[in-house]
Write an enzyme that holds these catalytic residues in place. Structure first.
Site: not given
Ligand code: MRU
Length: 358
Positions: A53-54, A241, A251-252
């Site tokens: 993830r990320g 993202d 973003n998250k």
């Molecule tokens: O749902 P996830 O854990 O994949 O979300 C990740 C995030 O929101 C990160 O903050 C985001 O990908 C930036 S890190 C490259």
């Protein structure tokens, strides 16, 4: 052990010909288990179920997934090969919708496979997928160098979710300036949002910081305002993202409220992100697709019991209804700047973003 030696142990993803190896992020911090993905369907499942993830890591995983698909299709004639690759790309693209890195990776790999024999196309896709990872490493380091300059001695930094070495290969995005500060022996302190519902902050960021011996404290998501108004936080750095041309940033979930709180408390709010996270075809945040995930992520919680056995618990009444948008959009007006591999992008964002990435 140096910072770089410690970092090597926190690897997000690797490709060994047709096999992909990654640390299963679902089990962290309780178990560091390396899993092997043998074909592109397994890679799609790993992205969907968040073993990887990320934004950056799923972008690299998608490129590697397409390399696997190409290698799986090596016995097909050109016409059938192209059909196979198109179907694999569509499946990879639908595995998680918000992070634009995934689309950029697939587009890059498809572009190099437009000409040549089947063997040449396979080689080109494999090479490009490796190049994406290589380019991300360079971007991650540069984000660290530029971002570190924004941190004063003894800065207290708030971060949300996990934007470190597991979210974006090498040393991440939002955590990259922090790691660079550590490398330069600049004292800093990190406040880590737990990041409900999946707790990427509590489970992954806190784990990464402890492995790197960077001082931090975990806080619950709704405590950020308390620490801000009590002058405990000097700067907020988050990842992204997807960033629209006007600077609106996905973003998250929870990032938006941290940005509003930061503005209210006169605290700079930076987004650390490479060119691969910008979507130049997207005019504003309203057009970014937000992933909605299972309500079980909210109604249940996982961890280990005192015997170190992995356990999943329901914390709500049975059949509790829950809504689970996985990301939110922070309007550009709340963002002080973007820390990118091209340097710090300032307002007006439409101009600085277009100039940096045209
Ligand atoms: O749902 P996830 O854990 O994949 O979300 C990740 C995030 O929101 C990160 O903050 C985001 O990908 C930036 S890190 C490259």
């Amino acid at each position: 052990m140096s910072v770089d030696e410690k970092l090597k142990k926190i690897f997000a993803i690797k490709r060994e010909n047709k096999k992909i190896k990654l640390i299963d992020q679902r089990l962290l911090p309780h178990k560091v288990k390396i899993i092997t993905l043998h074909n592109y369907n397994e890679t799609i499942e790993a992205i969907r179920d968040m073993a990887v993830r990320g934004a950056g890591s799923i972008g690299v995983a998608a490129g590697y997934g397409l390399a696997q698909a190409a290698l799986e299709a090596k016995h097909l004639n050109l016409e059938k090969f192209n059909k196979f690759i198109k179907a694999a790309s569509d499946k990879l693209l639908s595995s998680r919708p918000t992070a634009i890195n995934l689309r950029h990776s697939i587009d890059r790999c498809l572009k190099v496979a437009e000409n040549g024999t089947v063997t040449e196309r396979i080689q080109n896709i494999c090479n490009e997928s490796d190049k994406i990872a290589f380019d991300d490493i360079k971007a991650s380091r540069l984000i660290g160098v530029y971002g570190e300059q924004l941190l004063k001695e003894n800065s207290n930094i708030l971060t949300h979710c996990n934007a470190g070495a597991l979210a974006y290969i090498d040393q991440g995005t939002a955590l990259s300036p922090i790691i660079e500060a550590k490398r330069r022996h600049k004292p800093i302190f990190v406040y880590v949002d737990e990041t409900r519902p999946r707790n990427q902050g509590a489970k992954i960021t806190a784990w990464e910081l402890s492995k790197l011996e960077i001082p931090y404290a975990l806080i619950v998501d709704n405590a950020a305002g308390y620490f801000m108004i009590n002058k405990k936080i000097d700067v907020v750095i988050v990842g992204a993202d997807r960033i629209a041309v006007n600077g609106d940033t996905a973003n998250k979930i929870g990032t938006y409220e941290k940005a509003v709180l930061a503005k209210e408390n006169n605290i700079p709010f930076y987004v650390a992100a490479p060119s691969m996270s910008f979507d130049l075809k997207c005019e504003s945040g309203e057009r970014i697709e937000i992933e909605h995930r299972s309500s079980e992520e909210i109604t249940h919680i996982s961890g280990v019991n005192d015997s170190n056995e992995y356990t999943k618990l329901r914390i709500t009444a049975k059949n509790t209804k829950a809504y689970n948008p996985s990301f939110d959009i922070t309007p550009a007006k709340y963002i002080s700047g973007f820390i990118t591999e091209k340097g710090l992008l300032k307002k007006p964002f439409k101009k600085s973003i277009k100039n940096a990435f045209k």
